[in-house]
Write an enzyme that holds these catalytic residues in place. Structure first.
Site, PDB file in Angstrom:
ATOM      1  N   HIS A 364       0.539  -1.059  -0.237  1.00 53.82           N
ATOM      2  CA  HIS A 364      -0.056  -0.342   0.159  1.00 53.82           C
ATOM      3  C   HIS A 364       0.913   1.547  -0.332  1.00 53.82           C
ATOM      4  O   HIS A 364       0.546   1.853  -0.726  1.00 53.82           O
ATOM      5  CB  HIS A 364      -0.751   0.152   1.484  1.00 53.82           C
ATOM      6  CG  HIS A 364      -2.207  -1.149   1.536  1.00 53.82           C
ATOM      7  ND1 HIS A 364      -2.691  -1.779   2.486  1.00 53.82           N
ATOM      8  CD2 HIS A 364      -2.053  -2.297   0.442  1.00 53.82           C
ATOM      9  CE1 HIS A 364      -3.142  -2.889   1.846  1.00 53.82           C
ATOM     10  NE2 HIS A 364      -2.450  -3.054   0.955  1.00 53.82           N
ATOM     11  N   ARG A 507     -11.915   2.368 -12.452  1.00 58.14           N
ATOM     12  CA  ARG A 507     -12.165   1.415 -12.171  1.00 58.14           C
ATOM     13  C   ARG A 507     -12.752   1.034 -10.958  1.00 58.14           C
ATOM     14  O   ARG A 507     -12.601   1.139 -10.111  1.00 58.14           O
ATOM     15  CB  ARG A 507     -10.167   0.458 -12.173  1.00 58.14           C
ATOM     16  CG  ARG A 507     -11.174  -1.235 -12.274  1.00 58.14           C
ATOM     17  CD  ARG A 507      -9.232  -1.054 -12.091  1.00 58.14           C
ATOM     18  NE  ARG A 507      -8.226  -0.631 -11.320  1.00 58.14           N
ATOM     19  CZ  ARG A 507      -7.464  -1.310 -10.281  1.00 58.14           C
ATOM     20  NH1 ARG A 507      -6.562  -1.889 -12.081  1.00 58.14           N
ATOM     21  NH2 ARG A 507      -6.279  -1.431  -9.971  1.00 58.14           N
ATOM     22  N   GLU A 606      -7.387  -8.477 -18.273  1.00 53.38           N
ATOM     23  CA  GLU A 606      -5.689  -8.800 -17.682  1.00 53.38           C
ATOM     24  C   GLU A 606      -5.628 -10.453 -17.440  1.00 53.38           C
ATOM     25  O   GLU A 606      -4.717 -10.618 -16.407  1.00 53.38           O
ATOM     26  CB  GLU A 606      -5.732  -7.790 -16.081  1.00 53.38           C
ATOM     27  CG  GLU A 606      -6.504  -6.762 -16.005  1.00 53.38           C
ATOM     28  CD  GLU A 606      -6.402  -6.484 -14.376  1.00 53.38           C
ATOM     29  OE1 GLU A 606      -5.370  -5.954 -14.047  1.00 53.38           O
ATOM     30  OE2 GLU A 606      -7.712  -6.336 -14.377  1.00 53.38           O
ATOM     31  N   ASN A 629       0.264  -4.622 -16.577  1.00 54.26           N
ATOM     32  CA  ASN A 629       0.792  -5.196 -15.489  1.00 54.26           C
ATOM     33  C   ASN A 629       0.687  -6.590 -14.867  1.00 54.26           C
ATOM     34  O   ASN A 629       1.509  -7.520 -14.881  1.00 54.26           O
ATOM     35  CB  ASN A 629       0.449  -4.277 -13.997  1.00 54.26           C
ATOM     36  CG  ASN A 629       0.770  -2.773 -14.142  1.00 54.26           C
ATOM     37  OD1 ASN A 629       1.331  -2.770 -15.213  1.00 54.26           O
ATOM     38  ND2 ASN A 629       0.306  -2.280 -13.254  1.00 54.26           N
ATOM     39  N   CYS A 677      -3.400   0.665 -19.748  1.00 59.68           N
ATOM     40  CA  CYS A 677      -3.085   1.435 -18.646  1.00 59.68           C
ATOM     41  C   CYS A 677      -2.327   0.469 -17.805  1.00 59.68           C
ATOM     42  O   CYS A 677      -1.907   1.670 -16.752  1.00 59.68           O
ATOM     43  CB  CYS A 677      -4.288   1.326 -18.075  1.00 59.68           C
ATOM     44  SG  CYS A 677      -5.729   0.199 -17.818  1.00 59.68           S
TER      45      CYS A 677
END
Ligand code: PEP
Ligand code: MG
Length: 747
Positions: A364, A507, A606, A629, A677
């Protein structure tokens, strides 16, 4: 053991205190200390070896070995018995040193005549300073009491070294925390910064390691532990019932605070002549040494808890609070073992850089650092032990390197690099209002990724054409409680206001995997990245998703709204998520609330599976955004957070580019708007190649927009596409080298 060998650590420490009280230079003190230890240990030899650099030890003082060897004899970490003690941190106690594994004969010291060897690490809170050695001619094993006494003395030596007692005359030891140190860690957030250390947890300084009156020290310890227990109980009573993790930590604190073993060991330390503070530190050092060897993450966490508790106890004993009165230096670089997202947000943009001893790419703290665009280095060795408030520090987030107290040459090179970047920034500012149009006339839309209110000023400053990815989970991660619908709605409305009519792609919550909410019950999953995360949680437990969709609709206040669902792996997941959106709209209509004039619902691609979904899916979805990613980690089966493998496969690997090209082709033929993105969109070379294979919308960190735009404006996508095709035809594994060669010529 005969009586004549009896060693009294208290007596030894008493004599040590007398040596320290004298006004003498560092070398003289060390010489006196080796003499007195040899006498007290009834041994012919006592030597002190200190670290010269990270892996070289030097004989700095000796009683018994040849005086000419002092400052001449050196050994590498792991070399000989002394090097072994230094490397492993374990005591070596043998009555037959020449036969012990690793023994190295050093003629210059004349040590062949000694059979017994006792070597103990000189360390302070996990910081290794050197090795204390006692040797004798007579073949004997040192008793447990003797070993313990030498350990206690070694600990006091470390304390004194920390206070600078051996610095000066004879160059026995250079002052601690004064040398340049380079930390080679991992990259948490790219960027460069120069500034001064600001320790999140200030160090506790112990000025009185030796007890004058053990009875009084025992009383001080007991009182401090009692204060500690009361404090922990109070924290437990006031903790919020829902904060499961927090409660777990406090329960662990309570368990340690009441642990008889912990108490007994500290009492024994005092009994051997240490002050209460030093007694706590000796225990803490031992716990830290264990911490570095424990592989199990859960156990390591518990040892961290014990470390925190020891720090609390030390603060009670020394009266040194967290608030030391120190002023935050200019250009602060935050140095911490780890830090939570909320605490990091409190510091906000005042920080120039962050260096963490632990941390993870997806932690985080890293997410927040990324959102604030603050360079972050993670896994920076023992940085909290080495750094002092105000020390000069250079942070190279690109390489994952931090330079502490760097020398002039390093500073100069670093400044040159920063100056070049500043020049580039000026260049980027001058093209802020211009489009990302290539020399061949292709127009690429550059959008920004965001997730915090702190990101909003970048919308204007960066030249972004809207927000291509708003990670809504950040608002959930930085709180200790589940945000309320009204709170979220107000926040989303502010985001839309700031975007001034430009599209913002919200999102929905992407939690699970690495992003665990502090107030939700953690699920114990063997492989969370492929587990119950993102839209899977949203569909199985739709309460939060419904609340979020409602907040988004209300925030729009009739304006167009764009929503994207993360981690869609197959068509029916998208259908179900979209149905939730439709239901939420219908509900709002029934309630008489205004609904968005236009709504677009997209899916994040993804997982490789979605690339091969039916044409129906591509026809149904309003747009697709490639989350590079995650997609890359699943394509190569290489964990994006695992330092060992995350850089192993190149984004410009031909297989991956072929795969992405397939997605571009499908979207183009089926008329589905497409964007990219993931982090790669913000890397100029990768971005150029993505544009060359057909991506026309890229969403990235605001700071990347300038560099990407600048490069795109200078190149011809047709030329780059030809290079990619040629590399593919030639059987290259990656197109990077050839692409770089072309791009470099256009920079
Ligand atoms: C991605 O996976 O590429 C992405 C943009 O989502 P996140 O990094 O938040 O998982
Ligand atoms: Mg993702």
């Amino acid at each position: 053991m005969t009586d004549s060998f009896k060693t009294d650590s208290r007596q030894m420490l008493g004599r040590l205190r007398a040596v320290m009280a004298e006004d003498a230079g560092g070398q003289t003190r060390l010489n006196q200390i080796t003499r007195l230890i040899a006498e007290e240990m009834h041994s012919e030899v006592c030597s002190i070896y200190l670290f010269r650099d990270e892996d070289t030890l030097e004989l700095c003082a000796t009683e018994g070995l040849k005086a000419e060897a002092v400052h001449q004899t050196r050994m590498r970490l792991g070399e000989g018995l002394v090097g072994r003690v230094a490397r492993t941190g374990s005591v070596i106690n043998t009555d037959d040193a020449p036969s012990a594994p690793g023994f190295r004969f050093m003629a210059e010291t004349g040590e062949e005549a000694y059979s017994s060897f006792l070597g103990v690490l000189i360390q302070r809170l996990g910081e290794k300073l050197g090795v204390l050695v006692v040797q004798s001619k007579q073949a004997r094993l040192f008793s447990d009491e003797e070993v313990y006494a030498v350990e206690v003395v070694a600990m006091v030596l470390a304390e004194m070294a920390e206070l600078g007692a051996f610095v000066g005359e004879g160059a026995a030891m250079s002052a601690l925390h004064s040398q340049p140190v380079m930390f080679r860690g991992g990259c948490g957030q790219e960027g460069h910064a120069q500034g001064h250390v600001w320790l999140h947890e200030p160090r506790v300084v112990v000025t009185n390691p030796i007890a004058e009156d053990p009875a009084q020290e025992l009383e001080r310890l007991h009182e401090a532990v009692e204060t500690l227990r009361v404090g922990v109980d109070r924290m437990l009573n006031s903790a919020v019932a829902g904060e499961k993790d927090h409660l777990d930590v406090l329960e662990t604190y309570r368990m340690f605070a009441n642990s008889k073993g912990w108490m007994r060991r500290m009492e024994a330390n005092i009994d051997s002549g240490l002050s209460a503070e030093a007694a706590v530190e000796k225990e803490q050092s031992a716990a830290r040494a264990r911490m570095s060897q424990v592989g199990d993450a859960y156990l390591r966490e518990r040892l961290h808890d014990l470390d925190d508790l020891s720090n609390r106890l030390l603060r009670i004993l020394t009266g040194q609070g967290r608030e030391t009165g120190a002023e935050m230096p200019p250009d602060p670089i935050l140095v911490a073992r780890n830090i939570g997202p909320a605490e990091l947000l409190d510091y906000g943009r005042s920080l120039k850089g962050i260096v963490l001893e632990e941390g993870a790419v997806g932690s985080h703290a890293a997410i927040v650092a990324r959102a604030l665009a603050i360079p972050l280095v993670i896994h920076a060795g023992r940085v909290t032990t080495e750094a002092l408030n105000g020390d000069l520090m250079l942070v190279d987030g690109d390489q994952g390197i931090a330079h502490l107290r760097p020398n002039e040459t390093v500073v100069a090179a670093f400044r040159d690099k920063m100056a070049m970047q500043a020049q580039a920034q000026e260049r980027y500012a001058s093209i802020r209002e211009l489009p990302a149009e290539t020399r061949c006339g292709a127009r690429v839309k550059l959008k920004m990724n965001a997730g915090l209110m702190a990101d909003l000023p970048s919308l204007e400053g960066s030249g972004a054409e809207g927000v291509g990815l708003f990670r809504t989970e950040l608002q959930f991660l930085i709180r200790n409680y589940m945000p309320k619908r009204a709170e979220l709605s107000e926040l989303y409305a502010r985001v839309m206001d700031a975007a001034k009519g430009q599209r913002v792609v919200f999102r929905t919550l992407d939690i699970g995997s690495d992003k665990v909410l502090p107030y939700m019950k953690p699920t114990d999953e063997p492989n969370p990245a492929m587990g119950w995360r993102a839209v899977r949680v949203g569909l199985d437990k739709p309460g939060v998703m419904r609340m979020q969709l409602q907040a988004l609709i209300r925030a729009a206040k009739g304006r167009p709204l764009t929503v994207m669902f993360p981690f869609i792996a197959q068509h029916d997941e998208f259908t179900a998520a979209r149905a939730e959106m439709d239901k939420a709209m219908a509900r709002e209509r029934i309630l008489g609330h205004p609904v968005p004039e236009r709504i677009e619902v997209g899916a994040m691609l993804e997982t490789p599976a979605l690339a091969f979904a039916s044409d129906d899916f591509y026809a149904q979805v309003d747009f697709v955004s490639v989350g590079g990613n995650d997609l890359k980690q699943f394509f190569f089966a290489a964990d994006r957070e695992n330092e060992r493998v995350r850089r192993r496969y190149d984004t410009l690997n031909v297989s991956f580019l072929n795969f992405l090209e397939g997605i571009v082709y499908r979207c183009a033929t089926l008329g589905t708007p497409l964007s990219f993105c993931g982090e790669d969109a913000g890397r100029p070379v990768e971005a150029a190649c993505l544009a060359a294979i057909g991506f026309r919308t890229l969403s990235m960190r605001p700071a990347s927009i300038g560099p990407v735009k600048s490069l795109l404006r200078a190149i011809d996508l047709g030329d780059l596409r030809d290079i990619i095709h040629a590399e593919r035809a030639r059987g290259a594994q990656s197109v990077r080298e050839a692409a770089m060669e072309y791009l470099r010529a256009h920079l």
